[in-house]
Design a protein around this motif. Structure first.
Motif, PDB file in Angstrom:
ATOM      1  N   ASN A  47      -9.120   0.018  -7.019  1.00 38.48           N
ATOM      2  CA  ASN A  47      -8.397  -0.893  -6.149  1.00 38.48           C
ATOM      3  C   ASN A  47      -9.340  -2.005  -5.727  1.00 38.48           C
ATOM      4  OD1 ASN A  47      -6.467  -1.995  -4.510  1.00 38.48           O
ATOM      5  ND2 ASN A  47      -6.846  -0.609  -2.800  1.00 38.48           N
ATOM      6  N   GLY A 247       4.137  -9.858  -8.356  1.00 37.55           N
ATOM      7  CA  GLY A 247       3.581  -9.296  -9.579  1.00 37.55           C
ATOM      8  C   GLY A 247       2.777 -10.264 -10.415  1.00 37.55           C
ATOM      9  N   ASN A 305       0.708 -10.546  -1.037  1.00 41.41           N
ATOM     10  CA  ASN A 305       0.898 -10.989  -2.416  1.00 41.41           C
ATOM     11  C   ASN A 305      -0.083 -12.085  -2.821  1.00 41.41           C
ATOM     12  OD1 ASN A 305       3.056  -9.217  -2.573  1.00 41.41           O
ATOM     13  ND2 ASN A 305       4.562 -10.761  -2.028  1.00 41.41           N
ATOM     14  N   LYS A 422      -1.072  -1.641  -1.654  1.00 40.47           N
ATOM     15  CA  LYS A 422       0.105  -1.164  -2.375  1.00 40.47           C
ATOM     16  C   LYS A 422      -0.245  -0.006  -3.306  1.00 40.47           C
ATOM     17  CE  LYS A 422       2.420  -5.665  -2.438  1.00 40.47           C
ATOM     18  NZ  LYS A 422       3.051  -6.701  -3.302  1.00 40.47           N
ATOM     19  N   SER A 424       0.201   2.269  -6.791  1.00 43.53           N
ATOM     20  CA  SER A 424       0.313   1.843  -8.189  1.00 43.53           C
ATOM     21  C   SER A 424       1.778   1.675  -8.582  1.00 43.53           C
ATOM     22  CB  SER A 424      -0.369   2.856  -9.106  1.00 43.53           C
ATOM     23  OG  SER A 424       0.228   4.140  -8.987  1.00 43.53           O
ATOM     24  N   SER A 426       4.208   0.661  -6.585  1.00 48.78           N
ATOM     25  CA  SER A 426       4.655  -0.616  -6.023  1.00 48.78           C
ATOM     26  C   SER A 426       4.128  -1.783  -6.844  1.00 48.78           C
ATOM     27  CB  SER A 426       4.178  -0.748  -4.576  1.00 48.78           C
ATOM     28  OG  SER A 426       4.792   0.205  -3.747  1.00 48.78           O
ATOM     29  N   GLN A 427       2.881  -1.692  -7.281  1.00 45.28           N
ATOM     30  CA  GLN A 427       2.315  -2.758  -8.100  1.00 45.28           C
ATOM     31  C   GLN A 427       3.045  -2.878  -9.433  1.00 45.28           C
ATOM     32  OE1 GLN A 427      -2.007  -2.483  -8.396  1.00 45.28           O
ATOM     33  NE2 GLN A 427      -2.105  -1.605  -6.348  1.00 45.28           N
ATOM     34  N   ASP A 430       6.404  -4.533  -8.804  1.00 43.55           N
ATOM     35  CA  ASP A 430       6.208  -5.976  -8.645  1.00 43.55           C
ATOM     36  C   ASP A 430       5.987  -6.650  -9.992  1.00 43.55           C
ATOM     37  OD1 ASP A 430       6.433  -5.704  -5.913  1.00 43.55           O
ATOM     38  OD2 ASP A 430       4.269  -5.713  -5.530  1.00 43.55           O
ATOM     39  N   ASN A 552      -2.526  -1.508 -16.822  1.00 42.29           N
ATOM     40  CA  ASN A 552      -1.113  -1.856 -16.752  1.00 42.29           C
ATOM     41  C   ASN A 552      -0.784  -2.922 -17.791  1.00 42.29           C
ATOM     42  OD1 ASN A 552      -1.108  -0.246 -14.429  1.00 42.29           O
ATOM     43  ND2 ASN A 552      -1.472  -2.006 -13.105  1.00 42.29           N
TER      44      ASN A 552
END
Length: 562
Positions: A47, A247, A305, A422, A424, A426-427, A430, A552
């Motif tokens: 993070n 995002g 954000n 946030k 993972s 939630s990320q 997004d 990701n």
């Protein structure tokens, strides 16, 4: 190698005639007998919190040449170690001490030299509903010059307007000239701030003609109720645009143009009533219309954000308010006080949004070129600091304070004041929603999406969506006779009317016999998701998270359903 097909259906979409698809529980692929479900390997979940920092001297010019040793960061009052440092001076990265000889300069050093986590996404937001025509057109002229002179290769610019509803005039693009063309088109669109002026003048006139405190209060409350209702929609539109950027990677900024927004709608009218009918409780009404909490929530969302607000009060230097309170029955001194209060009330949200998110507010200016140039300087010269907090994904909001160890006289430092940690999931949510909205996505895992032939199902169509990822791109851990991965798939879709499905999550059953691992690493893992869709143009976004590697990927594609 192919996994079993999963069909997403049901769950809440049947009641929407224009819904894109129906999503529901996923059928898990069968697990080999006597195979443990869990992979007991610690996943990599790094993070990293990025903080963009602007340091200026007494003249407001950027202070160059600072290093990682000049800064310190506190999170919720506790010192944290700075793990990454990135300095940019005039859009040119400044590296401390390269460990190897730098590559010779080329002519193509523009967009490709900017790391993805530093790329600028800029939204120019014209709030037509809260703008007067002359003020807006004066700012648009300078904005066009600003975009031509301050935008750099690789910057992605978007133009939106608010006309009682949010309108995307130009989606994110690196073609700045197309955004400038759209600004010319806005000259023909009505700016609606004059309607509020008319309503306010009527309310002031009725208060002046009133014959009792109760009557005067009713007119003040009527105006404040209407103004607060309009303000709620205005804030909602701002939240939508800030939320849609969640995002996106890199640095994000919103240049917001309006004639100001009231922190407490109708505040000056309640003071006017108090002057006409003292000690009748008019001032206490102000607290009922205080919307500061909504603006604080908007600033917190922007910080979460990594979005900075640069707010522009297009009204410039104001002599008196649009309601012309000085023509009321109040004394000249009182009228001046009420007028000043009205201006501060309109400018307070602009100041708050900018100051709390690391930007700045442009107020009390009739010319905007200099201030816009200063905004461009922010985009070109900054320090990006990063640190890894001890917590990860707890959903809490954390305060950030960046300090200079040896500040000089007159130096000022700006940065966002906090962030939300946030999870993972939630990320990933997004990221999938951003892939639906914008044409830019990060795809380090080389994810691909293809569509099969739609099959009619009464009034709907079952559309197979094949998701592929090379086995070599994901982490596989050996457990006995099997190699296993821990991966999750996230899927959503949007139709031509902007109806968006919820983001659904699927655990991927990736297990390979040890005897087949060498052959598998030369192949792709395929998972088929069948989406139940209505006819028309549909855009599907897919996200894949490798839980062990902490990597990701996002990709989106459009399909035309019969």
């Amino acid at each position: 190698m192919r996994a079993r097909t999963t069909t997403l259906r049901g769950l809440g979409f049947a009641c929407f005639a224009l819904a894109t698809l129906s999503l529901g529980a996923a059928q898990q692929a069968p697990t080999p007998p006597d195979t443990p479900q869990e992979i007991f390997v610690g996943s990599v979940d790094v993070n990293v919190v990025n903080v963009d920092v602007y340091v200026t001297d007494e003249q407001g010019s950027p202070v160059p040449g600072l290093t990682i040793d000049d800064f310190e960061i506190e999170e919720n009052g506790r010192r944290v170690a700075i793990t990454n440092f990135y300095a940019v001076d005039g859009r040119k990265p400044v590296k401390p001490e390269p460990t190897e000889a730098p590559a010779p300069p080329t002519e193509e050093t523009s967009a490709d030299t900017v790391p993805d986590d530093q790329r600028l996404h800029l939204i120019v937001y014209i709030d037509n509903f809260n703008l007067r025509p002359f003020n807006r057109n004066r700012v648009l002229t300078d904005l066009r010059t600003f975009l031509r002179s301050e935008s750099k290769p690789g910057d992605r610019v978007m133009l939106v307007s608010y006309d009682r509803s949010l309108k995307i005039r130009r989606p994110f693009t690196t073609d700045v000239e197309s955004v400038i063309d759209a600004l010319f088109e806005l000259d023909e669109v009505s700016a609606q701030g004059v309607h509020s002026d008319s309503d306010k003048r009527d309310a002031v006139e009725r208060i002046n003609r009133s014959e009792s405190a109760q009557e005067a209060l009713s007119w003040a409350r009527s105006f404040a109720d209407s103004a607060k209702n309009d303000l709620q929609f205005t804030i909602g539109a701002l939240r939508d645009i800030v939320g849609s950027m969640a995002g996106l990677g890199g640095r994000k900024a919103v240049v917001y143009v309006s004639d100001g927004l009231p922190m407490s709608p109708g505040e000056d009218l309640f003071y006017l009533v108090d002057q006409k009918y003292p000690n009748n409780g008019a001032i206490s009404q102000v607290f009922s219309y205080d919307t500061s909490r909504r603006f604080e929530e908007l600033a917190a969302l922007a910080n979460a954000n990594r979005v900075s607000f640069y707010t522009i009060d297009a009204a410039g230097l104001r002599v008196n308010s649009s309601a012309d309170v000085q023509k009321s029955e109040a004394s000249p001194g009182t009228a001046t006080f009420i007028d000043s209060m009205a201006i501060q009330n309109l400018q307070a949200p602009l100041r708050m949004l900018a100051e709390r998110t690391g930007g700045f507010a442009v107020i009390n200016r009739n010319r905007f070129k200099e201030s816009l140039t200063r905004i461009g300087t922010d985009f070109r010269s900054f320090y990006s600091l990063a640190y890894s907090p001890a917590h990860s994904g707890d959903g809490r909001y954390y305060k950030i304070e960046v300090k200079l160890k040896n500040p000089q006289k007159g130096w000022k430092i700006r940065h966002r004041e906090g962030y939300r940690d946030k999870s993972s999931e939630s990320q990933m949510t997004d990221g999938v929603l951003a892939a639906l909205q914008f044409p830019y996505a990060s795809n380090p895992l080389d994810l691909t999406v293809t569509f099969g032939r739609p099959q009619a199902q009464e009034k709907l169509f079952l559309v197979p969506v094949e998701v592929k990822v090379p086995f070599k791109e994901i982490v596989l851990v050996q457990r006995g006779e099997l190699y296993e991965a821990r991966a999750k798939l996230f899927v959503a879709a949007i139709d031509g009317e902007s109806n968006t499905s919820p983001v659904q999550q699927i655990d991927l059953p990736i297990r390979i016999p040890a005897a087949e691992i060498e052959a598998a690493l030369k192949q792709e893992y395929t998972y088929t998701v069948s989406l139940l869709m209505r006819g028309g143009s549909q855009k599907v976004a897919v996200g894949l998270r490798d839980e062990i590697a902490g990597a990701n990927s996002f990709v989106s594609r459009t399909v035309r359903v019969p």
